[in-house]
Motif scaffolding. Sequence first.
Motif, PDB file in Angstrom:
ATOM      1  N   GLY A 306       0.789  -1.219   0.000  1.00 14.45           N
ATOM      2  CA  GLY A 306       0.000   0.000   0.000  1.00 14.45           C
ATOM      3  C   GLY A 306       0.822   1.270   0.000  1.00 14.45           C
ATOM      4  O   GLY A 306       0.285   2.363  -0.233  1.00 14.45           O
ATOM      5  N   LEU A 310       1.051   5.841  -6.551  1.00 15.46           N
ATOM      6  CA  LEU A 310      -0.061   5.486  -7.433  1.00 15.46           C
ATOM      7  C   LEU A 310       0.413   5.184  -8.848  1.00 15.46           C
ATOM      8  O   LEU A 310      -0.132   4.294  -9.522  1.00 15.46           O
ATOM      9  CB  LEU A 310      -1.086   6.619  -7.442  1.00 15.46           C
ATOM     10  N   GLN A 313       1.647   1.748  -8.869  1.00 18.69           N
ATOM     11  CA  GLN A 313       0.536   0.807  -8.721  1.00 18.69           C
ATOM     12  C   GLN A 313      -0.105   0.510 -10.068  1.00 18.69           C
ATOM     13  O   GLN A 313      -0.526  -0.624 -10.341  1.00 18.69           O
ATOM     14  CB  GLN A 313      -0.500   1.373  -7.753  1.00 18.69           C
ATOM     15  N   SER A 344       0.520  -6.399   3.973  1.00 16.31           N
ATOM     16  CA  SER A 344       0.263  -5.087   4.544  1.00 16.31           C
ATOM     17  C   SER A 344      -0.203  -5.247   5.979  1.00 16.31           C
ATOM     18  O   SER A 344      -0.948  -6.170   6.303  1.00 16.31           O
ATOM     19  CB  SER A 344      -0.801  -4.334   3.746  1.00 16.31           C
ATOM     20  N   LEU A 348      -6.075  -1.959   3.807  1.00 21.42           N
ATOM     21  CA  LEU A 348      -5.972  -1.537   2.419  1.00 21.42           C
ATOM     22  C   LEU A 348      -7.286  -0.960   1.902  1.00 21.42           C
ATOM     23  O   LEU A 348      -7.286  -0.055   1.053  1.00 21.42           O
ATOM     24  CB  LEU A 348      -5.530  -2.704   1.547  1.00 21.42           C
ATOM     25  N   VAL A 352      -7.875   2.642   0.068  1.00 19.42           N
ATOM     26  CA  VAL A 352      -8.633   2.861  -1.166  1.00 19.42           C
ATOM     27  C   VAL A 352      -9.594   4.031  -0.970  1.00 19.42           C
ATOM     28  O   VAL A 352      -9.717   4.923  -1.837  1.00 19.42           O
ATOM     29  CB  VAL A 352      -9.401   1.588  -1.573  1.00 19.42           C
ATOM     30  N   MET A 357      -4.620   4.206  -2.477  1.00 19.65           N
ATOM     31  CA  MET A 357      -4.409   2.957  -3.207  1.00 19.65           C
ATOM     32  C   MET A 357      -5.481   2.802  -4.281  1.00 19.65           C
ATOM     33  O   MET A 357      -6.660   3.128  -4.055  1.00 19.65           O
ATOM     34  CB  MET A 357      -4.447   1.751  -2.263  1.00 19.65           C
ATOM     35  N   ARG A 358      -5.067   2.303  -5.435  1.00 17.79           N
ATOM     36  CA  ARG A 358      -6.001   2.082  -6.534  1.00 17.79           C
ATOM     37  C   ARG A 358      -6.978   0.963  -6.174  1.00 17.79           C
ATOM     38  O   ARG A 358      -6.580  -0.103  -5.696  1.00 17.79           O
ATOM     39  CB  ARG A 358      -5.245   1.715  -7.807  1.00 17.79           C
ATOM     40  N   TYR A 362      -6.337  -3.120  -5.655  1.00 19.34           N
ATOM     41  CA  TYR A 362      -6.764  -3.776  -4.414  1.00 19.34           C
ATOM     42  C   TYR A 362      -7.596  -5.015  -4.728  1.00 19.34           C
ATOM     43  O   TYR A 362      -7.378  -6.085  -4.158  1.00 19.34           O
ATOM     44  CB  TYR A 362      -7.554  -2.794  -3.555  1.00 19.34           C
TER      45      TYR A 362
END
Length: 514
Positions: A306, A310, A313, A344, A348, A352, A357-358, A362
Amino acid sequence: MRIHILCENRLGIAQEVLDRLVQNEIDLLGIETHVEGEIFLSIPTLAFDQFQQIMPQLRHIDGVHDVSTVSFMPMEREKEELKVLLSTLPEPVISLDVNGRIQIANRAAGAALQADPMSLRGEGLRKHLRGFNLNKWLRDGNHQHESAFVQVAKQAFLADIYPVYIPDDHGRQQFAGAVITLKSPTRLGKQMQTYSQTQSEFSAMVAESKSMRELIRQARRMAVLDAPVLITGETGTGKDLMARACHNFSLRRDKPFAVINCASMPPEAAETELFGVCEGAIPGMAAHEGIFEKYNGGTVFLDEVGDLPLSIQAKLLRVLQEGSFRKVGAEEEQSVDLRIVCSSQKDLSALVDQGVMRQDLYYRINVLTLNLPPLRDRRADIIPLARHFVQRIAETSRRFVTMSDETLNLLKQQNWPGNVRQLENALYRAVSMVEEDIIEPRHLDIPETSAAMSVQVSEFEGTLESSVKEFEAKLLRALYPSFPSSRQLGKRLGLSHTAVANKLREYNIGRRRG
């Protein structure tokens, strides 16, 4: 000289052979009847011309078929084979008589006892041995194989003690002593590590608790799949160990395994480290392979996934979906075959929601999930883990260290916010600081906790009412010595002395009341 006589299996034939030797004044050192119809003679002083004189006499004995010389006696060969076998064994092997005196010790045993193996013959082993009551075992009327963790000459070993029995003339087994083999925990650990690496490292993970046993069963099923795995859990719960175990249990076990700490990777370096860079793409930076290219075919473990930027990611998502990526400065993509395992300690899904986080990433990595429980929720594993760590840490310094009952109780009472890693570090410090061979509570840099306040939050059976009563009884037993009357204890707890007296009577605490 050694003589081999091939003959019939006839009563008295050996006596006739001996009579011929006496008549010729030949000094016999040894005689063996190895199998039926064979006699072996050991005559070191026999010259060849004497042998030529006595050979016809031996051949004329009724039932003798042939007389010849041989290089060695059968028992001599077996003895030398045994000596070679013992001398080449890396583990110490010691043979004892019924009184515990050393009869045979191989080279490794001599090295362990810091003495010449021959000089040890007749010496008592018990003065070198700690951790096993050899005298009691020798006096026992029913000797059985025993295994024990012992200390020999201040070195730690796993000992196997095997009784030696010899049948008497009536076929009854007579106790004749023992053979002890000593195995170094370090060597044994390396052998087990080699085995576990071929079978997976799941077998090396301590799992006495129900939650961990079930988790490992799930992990075994997930490991053989090629889909991404997400491992969650608090810091110190062993997410990296679980990731490696999954790799070693997968079809990629013979391929490389990479560990990438995303939290410690500078954002500006993440792209070049993971995906590589082409020549001239970044001024001053030479072209090099990225992690994904270097470990192609294997497994990449992204710890704290995480924390990846971005932009990274997005490229990671393409690796997962398409099996391809593009180096920095490259015009074309290249294919890659990887198993991605992520971990993690953060939520997560919350990342998001925060836009850190995308969401599509995820969902892509959250297909197979393993949630490692904190140590406070798997208390059945605390003592086995502690014993494992103490043995492993002590062995690195070739020491013998154990833990007292008070220490074990203290370890069980802790909540261990740092989980397995905190437990290991605490024991590492204790083993390093203790001067004797027993770890006491004072050697642990952790606060003592009342056993009455140590609440077991998992793996209990029964109802809420029974659990409350169990806690209530522990609390009253802990407080009663400091408030030894129902009035004092009631005042401390904010209850009437009658209510407290009834509870003391119910739990049989203090004096019996009529």
